[in-house]
Design a protein around this motif. Structure first.
Motif, PDB file in Angstrom:
ATOM      1  N   SER A 118      -9.210   7.011 -11.375  1.00 34.18           N
ATOM      2  CA  SER A 118      -9.535   7.085  -9.971  1.00 34.18           C
ATOM      3  C   SER A 118      -8.452   6.991  -9.071  1.00 34.18           C
ATOM      4  CB  SER A 118     -10.684   6.540  -9.676  1.00 34.18           C
ATOM      5  OG  SER A 118     -10.584   4.795  -9.693  1.00 34.18           O
ATOM      6  N   TRP A 119      -7.351   6.566  -9.790  1.00 33.69           N
ATOM      7  CA  TRP A 119      -6.070   6.008  -8.662  1.00 33.69           C
ATOM      8  C   TRP A 119      -5.249   7.534  -8.556  1.00 33.69           C
ATOM      9  CZ3 TRP A 119      -5.508   1.250  -6.912  1.00 33.69           C
ATOM     10  CH2 TRP A 119      -6.173   0.414  -7.434  1.00 33.69           C
ATOM     11  N   THR A 120      -4.993   7.679  -7.187  1.00 32.75           N
ATOM     12  CA  THR A 120      -4.646   8.575  -6.425  1.00 32.75           C
ATOM     13  C   THR A 120      -3.553   8.649  -5.673  1.00 32.75           C
ATOM     14  OG1 THR A 120      -6.988   9.665  -6.673  1.00 32.75           O
ATOM     15  CG2 THR A 120      -5.227  10.607  -5.282  1.00 32.75           C
ATOM     16  N   ILE A 121      -2.690   9.239  -5.492  1.00 36.89           N
ATOM     17  CA  ILE A 121      -1.501   9.521  -4.615  1.00 36.89           C
ATOM     18  C   ILE A 121      -2.003  10.206  -3.227  1.00 36.89           C
ATOM     19  CG2 ILE A 121       1.092   9.914  -4.049  1.00 36.89           C
ATOM     20  CD1 ILE A 121       0.595   7.787  -5.989  1.00 36.89           C
ATOM     21  N   PHE A 122      -1.872   9.714  -1.945  1.00 38.17           N
ATOM     22  CA  PHE A 122      -2.114  10.629  -0.994  1.00 38.17           C
ATOM     23  C   PHE A 122      -1.232  10.814  -0.021  1.00 38.17           C
ATOM     24  CE2 PHE A 122      -6.278   8.636  -2.311  1.00 38.17           C
ATOM     25  CZ  PHE A 122      -7.118   9.279  -1.694  1.00 38.17           C
ATOM     26  N   GLU A 123      -0.838  11.869   0.369  1.00 41.92           N
ATOM     27  CA  GLU A 123      -0.081  12.286   1.386  1.00 41.92           C
ATOM     28  C   GLU A 123      -0.504  11.978   2.787  1.00 41.92           C
ATOM     29  OE1 GLU A 123       2.588  16.234   2.773  1.00 41.92           O
ATOM     30  OE2 GLU A 123       0.667  16.476   1.400  1.00 41.92           O
ATOM     31  N   HIS A 124       0.279  11.312   3.642  1.00 45.23           N
ATOM     32  CA  HIS A 124      -0.268  11.014   4.923  1.00 45.23           C
ATOM     33  C   HIS A 124       0.824  11.349   6.077  1.00 45.23           C
ATOM     34  CE1 HIS A 124      -2.446   8.628   7.832  1.00 45.23           C
ATOM     35  NE2 HIS A 124      -1.358   8.299   8.325  1.00 45.23           N
ATOM     36  N   LEU A 125       0.313  12.409   6.819  1.00 41.68           N
ATOM     37  CA  LEU A 125       1.233  12.817   7.745  1.00 41.68           C
ATOM     38  C   LEU A 125       0.913  12.150   9.192  1.00 41.68           C
ATOM     39  CD1 LEU A 125       0.973  16.599   7.124  1.00 41.68           C
ATOM     40  CD2 LEU A 125       2.200  15.133   6.191  1.00 41.68           C
ATOM     41  N   GLU A 131      -4.369  13.904   6.193  1.00 38.65           N
ATOM     42  CA  GLU A 131      -4.141  13.234   4.974  1.00 38.65           C
ATOM     43  C   GLU A 131      -4.766  13.925   3.938  1.00 38.65           C
ATOM     44  OE1 GLU A 131      -4.200   8.782   4.282  1.00 38.65           O
ATOM     45  OE2 GLU A 131      -6.222   9.537   3.565  1.00 38.65           O
ATOM     46  N   ARG A 132      -4.116  14.191   2.877  1.00 32.54           N
ATOM     47  CA  ARG A 132      -4.565  14.934   1.518  1.00 32.54           C
ATOM     48  C   ARG A 132      -4.433  14.059   0.336  1.00 32.54           C
ATOM     49  NH1 ARG A 132      -2.028  18.678  -2.081  1.00 32.54           N
ATOM     50  NH2 ARG A 132       0.338  18.517  -1.345  1.00 32.54           N
ATOM     51  N   ASP A 232      -1.647  24.183   2.070  1.00 32.49           N
ATOM     52  CA  ASP A 232      -2.692  22.796   1.472  1.00 32.49           C
ATOM     53  C   ASP A 232      -3.622  22.790   2.444  1.00 32.49           C
ATOM     54  OD1 ASP A 232      -1.093  22.647  -0.851  1.00 32.49           O
ATOM     55  OD2 ASP A 232       0.616  21.850   0.499  1.00 32.49           O
ATOM     56  N   MET A 233      -4.669  21.991   1.969  1.00 28.83           N
ATOM     57  CA  MET A 233      -5.662  21.519   2.926  1.00 28.83           C
ATOM     58  C   MET A 233      -5.728  20.171   3.097  1.00 28.83           C
ATOM     59  SD  MET A 233      -9.891  22.180   1.828  1.00 28.83           S
ATOM     60  CE  MET A 233      -9.832  21.582   0.232  1.00 28.83           C
ATOM     61  N   TYR A 234      -5.937  19.620   4.373  1.00 25.06           N
ATOM     62  CA  TYR A 234      -5.913  18.238   4.858  1.00 25.06           C
ATOM     63  C   TYR A 234      -7.182  17.815   5.317  1.00 25.06           C
ATOM     64  CZ  TYR A 234      -0.796  18.597   4.007  1.00 25.06           C
ATOM     65  OH  TYR A 234       0.421  18.773   3.239  1.00 25.06           O
ATOM     66  N   MET A 235      -7.631  16.691   5.443  1.00 25.56           N
ATOM     67  CA  MET A 235      -8.684  16.245   6.075  1.00 25.56           C
ATOM     68  C   MET A 235      -8.041  15.644   7.488  1.00 25.56           C
ATOM     69  SD  MET A 235     -11.244  13.027   5.326  1.00 25.56           S
ATOM     70  CE  MET A 235     -11.893  13.947   3.780  1.00 25.56           C
ATOM     71  N   SER A 236      -8.769  15.936   8.600  1.00 27.56           N
ATOM     72  CA  SER A 236      -8.369  15.503   9.784  1.00 27.56           C
ATOM     73  C   SER A 236      -8.799  14.010   9.955  1.00 27.56           C
ATOM     74  CB  SER A 236      -8.853  16.331  10.861  1.00 27.56           C
ATOM     75  OG  SER A 236      -8.369  15.972  11.987  1.00 27.56           O
ATOM     76  N   LEU A 237      -7.811  13.081  10.485  1.00 25.32           N
ATOM     77  CA  LEU A 237      -8.368  11.669  10.660  1.00 25.32           C
ATOM     78  C   LEU A 237      -8.672  11.405  11.924  1.00 25.32           C
ATOM     79  CD1 LEU A 237      -5.453  10.035   8.551  1.00 25.32           C
ATOM     80  CD2 LEU A 237      -7.627  10.543   7.749  1.00 25.32           C
ATOM     81  N   TYR A 249     -15.577  15.676  11.767  1.00 30.24           N
ATOM     82  CA  TYR A 249     -15.772  16.017  10.434  1.00 30.24           C
ATOM     83  C   TYR A 249     -14.687  17.223  10.523  1.00 30.24           C
ATOM     84  CZ  TYR A 249     -19.949  13.259  10.916  1.00 30.24           C
ATOM     85  OH  TYR A 249     -20.977  12.335  11.082  1.00 30.24           O
ATOM     86  N   GLY A 250     -13.436  17.057  10.778  1.00 34.36           N
ATOM     87  CA  GLY A 250     -12.365  18.394  10.657  1.00 34.36           C
ATOM     88  C   GLY A 250     -11.525  18.337   9.475  1.00 34.36           C
ATOM     89  N   PHE A 251     -11.240  19.498   9.072  1.00 35.02           N
ATOM     90  CA  PHE A 251     -10.206  19.526   8.019  1.00 35.02           C
ATOM     91  C   PHE A 251      -9.573  20.909   8.361  1.00 35.02           C
ATOM     92  CE2 PHE A 251     -14.064  21.986   6.932  1.00 35.02           C
ATOM     93  CZ  PHE A 251     -13.554  23.313   6.258  1.00 35.02           C
TER      94      PHE A 251
END
Length: 484
Positions: A118-125, A131-132, A232-237, A249-251
């Protein structure tokens, strides 16, 4: 009788190797075609056929064929920095073709974590609040190459329990046996404007479309919105704050080579379940079978990781360990999994009771501990998050995967003596207050008004990991902040 071969043409039976006969010309003699000597040395090819062409290279070839070259033993390495949730970071020297899964494996082994995939690398802009999660097969250096020099973007290392939840629980996403067919209302930000418009969207293999006429699915009423291969698809923080989105609840979709907000295709769902459904279906359409291979074979094809000379597996597999019972005259293997789990829990509780009776907070013997065995040993547990707010608890759980059973325990803000269990269930986060009770001079903790009592929070958590009780589901994955 066969004539002997000339000296220069002896084959395998002779000792001398094959060579082409030399052609000589007087240095002073003029060239009939006016060419220089250096040109003739290159262009004049022996007239006698070469019996071993595979051992030679054409004089016109400037580069050797890759198939004839030995594989390179050393590749260019670069340094990347990876952050954890508490803002500690670690610099890693990695090959240029390292994947996100390889980086996770490297950090797992260096920090002695348990690998549960379950460990994951996240890209944070940071600047645009996106973030994705990087897919396991993605090349990390390719992701970094899309960052502008002035941007303060980051790579984060943390758990993502929802990464492959689709393959464990596909029913809530699929309405077709071949590919996800998703349709419904979404809010879309109009290009070049601050306004948002609600449209009926449909997901197709070729991309995302919206209907220009109500909920019509006819091709003549569908207008193209976005494709997935070059974005690429990102989640809006912070979409509500930064872009004026109607909900949190943006993306969005960002072109690979674009760093600003001008080229973003922004969307917003009405609730978390809708957003999760859309993002999961789009992820499946974009990566297809590659996702399933990542899920089924997490260590397959890790050539760049092997170059680091680190084995991706532990020296002792959990599958090679068995539960043993040493309580009788002869030891025995516990084959029943339920019995093995029960014994493990009992031993853990017995060990903690002995520790509480033996030591006080400073590590010295204390007689008063016999009366208060529920010392605050929960503060050292990875699931305990001390004085964080309700919003912060929800953010942490959302980051690590909104699937059933993800939880954490924190101090209550309304009652200083109580605690709160924050739990994810049904794509929602619920909060349950843990209240202290005192009975006959002893203190207990309860979630159900005293019907079930526990001497400490560790005992409470372990009970609800095995039993649902008054909760909507069992506690399954704890939400932890790790340090690198």
């Amino acid at each position: 009788m066969a004539a002997p071969l000339p000296e220069g043409r002896r084959g395998a039976a002779g000792a001398a190797p094959w060579t082409a006969p030399a052609r000589t010309r007087s240095p002073a003699a003029p060239r009939p075609d006016g060419r220089k000597k250096s040109q003739l040395d290159v262009l004049e090819i022996p007239s006698i056929p070469n019996p071993f062409p595979e051992l030679c290279c054409s004089p016109f070839a400037s580069v050797l064929s890759a198939s004839l070259l030995p594989k390179a033993t050393s590749r260019k390495k670069q340094v990347i920095k990876v952050y954890s949730e508490d803002d500690t970071s670690r610099a890693l020297e990695v090959p240029s073709d390292i994947t996100a899964r390889d980086v996770c494996q490297l950090l797992i082994l260096k920090n002695h974590y348990i690998d549960d995939h379950s460990w994951t690398i996240f890209e944070h802009l940071t600047r645009i609040g996106l973030e994705r999660a990087l897919e396991d097969h993605e090349l990390v250096m390719e992701v970094l190459s899309n960052w502008a020099m002035e941007e303060e973007n980051r790579l984060y290392f943390r758990k993502n329990y929802a990464k492959y939840e689709f393959f464990k629980n596909p029913g809530m996403f699929l309405s077709s046996s071949t590919y996800p067919e998703i349709h419904g209302y979404l809010h879309a930000k109009e290009q070049g404007k601050k306004s948002w418009k609600k449209n009926y969207f449909l997901l197709r293999r070729s991309g995302l479309y919206f209907s220009t006429k109500g909920t019509s699915k006819e091709p003549r009423h569908l207008q193209f919105f976005c494709e997935f291969s070059n974005s690429d698809m990102y989640m809006s923080l912070a979409g509500k704050k930064m872009s004026g989105a109607p909900a949190n609840y943006g993306f969005c979709f960002k072109p690979n080579k674009s760093g600003g907000t001008r080229d973003l295709k922004q969307l917003c769902a009405d609730d978390e379940q809708s957003r999760t459904c859309w993002m999961t279906a789009i992820r499946l359409l974009k990566y297809g079978m590659q996702l399933y291979q990542n899920y089924m074979h997490p260590y397959q094809g890790r050539s760049s990781f092997n170059s680091l000379n680190i084995s991706p597996t532990r020296s002792i597999s959990e599958n090679s360990l068995v539960a043993m019972d040493f309580s009788g005259h002869r030891s025995r293997v516990i084959e029943n999994p339920t019995e093995a789990l029960s014994v493990a829990v009992e031993e853990g509780l017995a060990w903690r009771r002995k520790g509480c009776l033996r030591l006080n907070a400073h590590g010295s013997p204390s007689a008063s501990q016999t009366a208060t065995p529920n010392i605050a040993i929960h503060r050292s547990q990875p699931w305990f998050h001390h004085k964080i707010s309700r919003d912060e608890a929800q953010r942490l759980i959302l980051q690590q995967g909104l699937i059933d059973g993800v939880f954490l325990v924190r101090d209550s803000q309304s009652n200083p003596k109580a605690f709160v269990l924050s739990l994810s269930h049904g794509l929602k986060i619920k909060h349950f207050q843990i209240v202290p009770l005192e009975d006959d001079g002893k203190q207990f903790y309860t979630l159900d008004d005293g019907h079930t009592r526990f001497t400490d929070l560790i005992q409470l958590v372990e009970f609800y990991q095995l039993n649902k009780g008054v909760l909507p589901c069992k506690l399954k994955h704890y939400c932890a902040r790790i340090a690198l």
